[in-house]
Design a protein around this motif. Structure first.
Motif, short mmCIF file in Angstrom:
data_model
loop_
_atom_site.label_atom_id
_atom_site.label_comp_id
_atom_site.label_asym_id
_atom_site.label_seq_id
_atom_site.Cartn_x
_atom_site.Cartn_y
_atom_site.Cartn_z
N LEU A 1 9.18 -1.17 -7.35
CA LEU A 1 9.73 -1.64 -6.03
C LEU A 1 11.05 -0.90 -5.70
N ALA A 2 11.98 -0.88 -6.70
CA ALA A 2 13.15 -0.31 -6.26
C ALA A 2 13.29 1.12 -6.05
N ILE A 3 12.39 1.88 -7.15
CA ILE A 3 12.35 3.26 -6.64
C ILE A 3 11.63 3.66 -5.37
N TYR A 4 10.72 2.83 -4.97
CA TYR A 4 10.13 3.11 -3.81
C TYR A 4 11.11 2.87 -2.66
N GLU A 5 11.89 1.69 -2.85
CA GLU A 5 12.89 1.39 -1.52
C GLU A 5 13.87 2.64 -1.64
N ILE A 6 14.39 3.02 -2.81
CA ILE A 6 15.51 4.20 -2.89
C ILE A 6 15.03 5.41 -2.33
N GLN A 7 13.74 5.76 -2.74
CA GLN A 7 13.08 7.20 -2.59
C GLN A 7 12.52 7.29 -1.13
N TYR A 8 11.72 6.27 -0.82
CA TYR A 8 10.93 6.09 0.62
C TYR A 8 11.33 5.38 1.68
N ASP A 9 11.89 4.29 1.40
CA ASP A 9 12.31 3.24 2.47
C ASP A 9 13.64 3.39 2.95
N GLU A 10 13.95 4.13 4.14
CA GLU A 10 15.09 4.35 4.56
C GLU A 10 15.91 3.25 5.24
N ASP A 11 15.03 2.02 5.43
CA ASP A 11 15.72 0.89 5.77
C ASP A 11 16.59 -0.04 4.67
N VAL A 12 16.15 0.48 3.35
CA VAL A 12 16.86 -0.31 2.33
C VAL A 12 17.95 0.52 1.64
N PRO A 13 19.10 0.03 1.89
CA PRO A 13 20.37 1.19 1.06
C PRO A 13 19.98 1.08 -0.52
N ALA A 14 20.18 2.11 -0.97
CA ALA A 14 20.03 2.20 -2.74
C ALA A 14 20.55 1.14 -3.41
N TYR B 1 0.98 -1.05 -0.21
CA TYR B 1 0.00 0.16 0.08
C TYR B 1 1.06 1.43 -0.03
N ALA B 2 2.14 1.13 0.49
CA ALA B 2 3.00 2.34 0.58
C ALA B 2 3.11 2.58 -0.79
N VAL B 3 3.89 1.63 -1.77
CA VAL B 3 4.22 1.86 -3.27
C VAL B 3 2.96 2.34 -3.80
N ALA B 4 1.89 1.48 -3.64
CA ALA B 4 0.47 2.15 -4.37
C ALA B 4 0.30 3.67 -3.96
N GLU B 5 0.45 3.86 -3.01
CA GLU B 5 0.12 5.37 -2.57
C GLU B 5 1.07 6.50 -3.31
N HIS B 6 2.33 5.77 -3.70
CA HIS B 6 3.32 6.76 -4.33
C HIS B 6 3.44 6.36 -5.82
N LEU B 7 2.43 5.65 -6.30
CA LEU B 7 2.40 5.23 -7.71
C LEU B 7 2.74 6.14 -8.67
N GLU B 8 1.94 7.14 -8.69
CA GLU B 8 2.05 8.21 -9.77
C GLU B 8 3.51 8.78 -9.88
N GLU B 9 4.01 9.22 -8.57
CA GLU B 9 5.34 10.01 -8.67
C GLU B 9 6.32 8.71 -9.00
N ILE B 10 6.40 7.44 -8.92
CA ILE B 10 7.21 6.37 -9.00
C ILE B 10 7.23 6.28 -10.51
N ASP B 11 5.94 6.05 -11.15
CA ASP B 11 5.79 6.05 -12.63
C ASP B 11 6.45 7.20 -13.37
N ARG B 12 6.00 8.51 -12.76
CA ARG B 12 6.66 9.36 -13.47
C ARG B 12 7.94 9.26 -13.69
N LYS B 13 8.90 8.93 -12.46
CA LYS B 13 10.24 8.81 -12.39
C LYS B 13 10.76 7.74 -13.46
N ILE B 14 9.98 6.44 -13.60
CA ILE B 14 10.17 5.57 -14.52
C ILE B 14 10.25 6.15 -15.98
N SER C 1 20.33 5.86 -12.92
CA SER C 1 20.03 7.42 -13.04
C SER C 1 19.46 7.90 -11.99
N VAL C 2 18.30 7.02 -11.41
CA VAL C 2 17.77 7.50 -10.13
C VAL C 2 18.53 7.66 -9.16
#
Length: 147
Positions: free
Chosen positions: A97-110, A62-75, A139-140
């Motif tokens: 999944l990776a862009i969510y982790e890179i941009q929003y999940d502080e527990d996962v190193p890029a 649900y966290a990824v789904a919440e940011h889906l528009e921003e993530i898809d624009r980045k893709i 690039s991200v």
């Protein structure tokens, strides 16, 4: 259950985003999560651990789904003019999944997010998927480092 296996389950859940209307996603997620633990990989897991994994997967989905528009624009921005409609669904899902982790999940190193996305692309994508996913995510990550 390993972190890698949990991420693979999340990848499979996120794959649903392109195939079901939003009104059906809750039911699809519930069905998928209820099946976790019924396979050989999870046979040795305690019910308590499986419940924690299910809750983590639900929260991250649900966290990824919440940011889906921003993530898809980045893709689309980083895939050199390719629209999401032209990209393979497995590639899109690995990138989401990776862009969510890179941009929003502080527990996962890029670096971990990128490596795991490339592995998912190898497993579920085409022969060209790993290089494509790696290039977009590189690039991200570079953009994030510059900010």
């Amino acid at each position: 259950m390993t972190r890698k296996k949990v991420r693979e389950h999340l990848f499979k859940l996120l794959f649903l985003l392109d195939f079901y209307p939003k009104t059906e996603l809750d039911d699809q997620v519930s069905t998928y999560l209820s099946d976790i633990g019924n396979d050989a990989d999870a046979a040795e897991e305690s019910q308590e651990r499986l419940e924690k994994v299910r809750e983590e997967l639900k929260q991250k989905f649900y966290a990824v789904a919440e940011h889906l528009e921003e993530i898809d624009r980045k893709i689309e921005e980083k895939s050199n003019g390719w629209s999401l409609k032209r990209l393979a669904k497995a590639d899109i899902t690995a990138l989401r999944l990776a862009i969510y982790e890179i941009q929003y999940d502080e527990d996962v190193p890029a670096g971990v997010a990128v490596n795991e996305a490339v592995e998912l692309a190898k497993l579920y994508g085409t022969d060209k998927s790993p290089a494509f996913v790696n290039g977009v995510l590189g690039s991200v990550v570079r953009d994030g480092a510059e900010e």
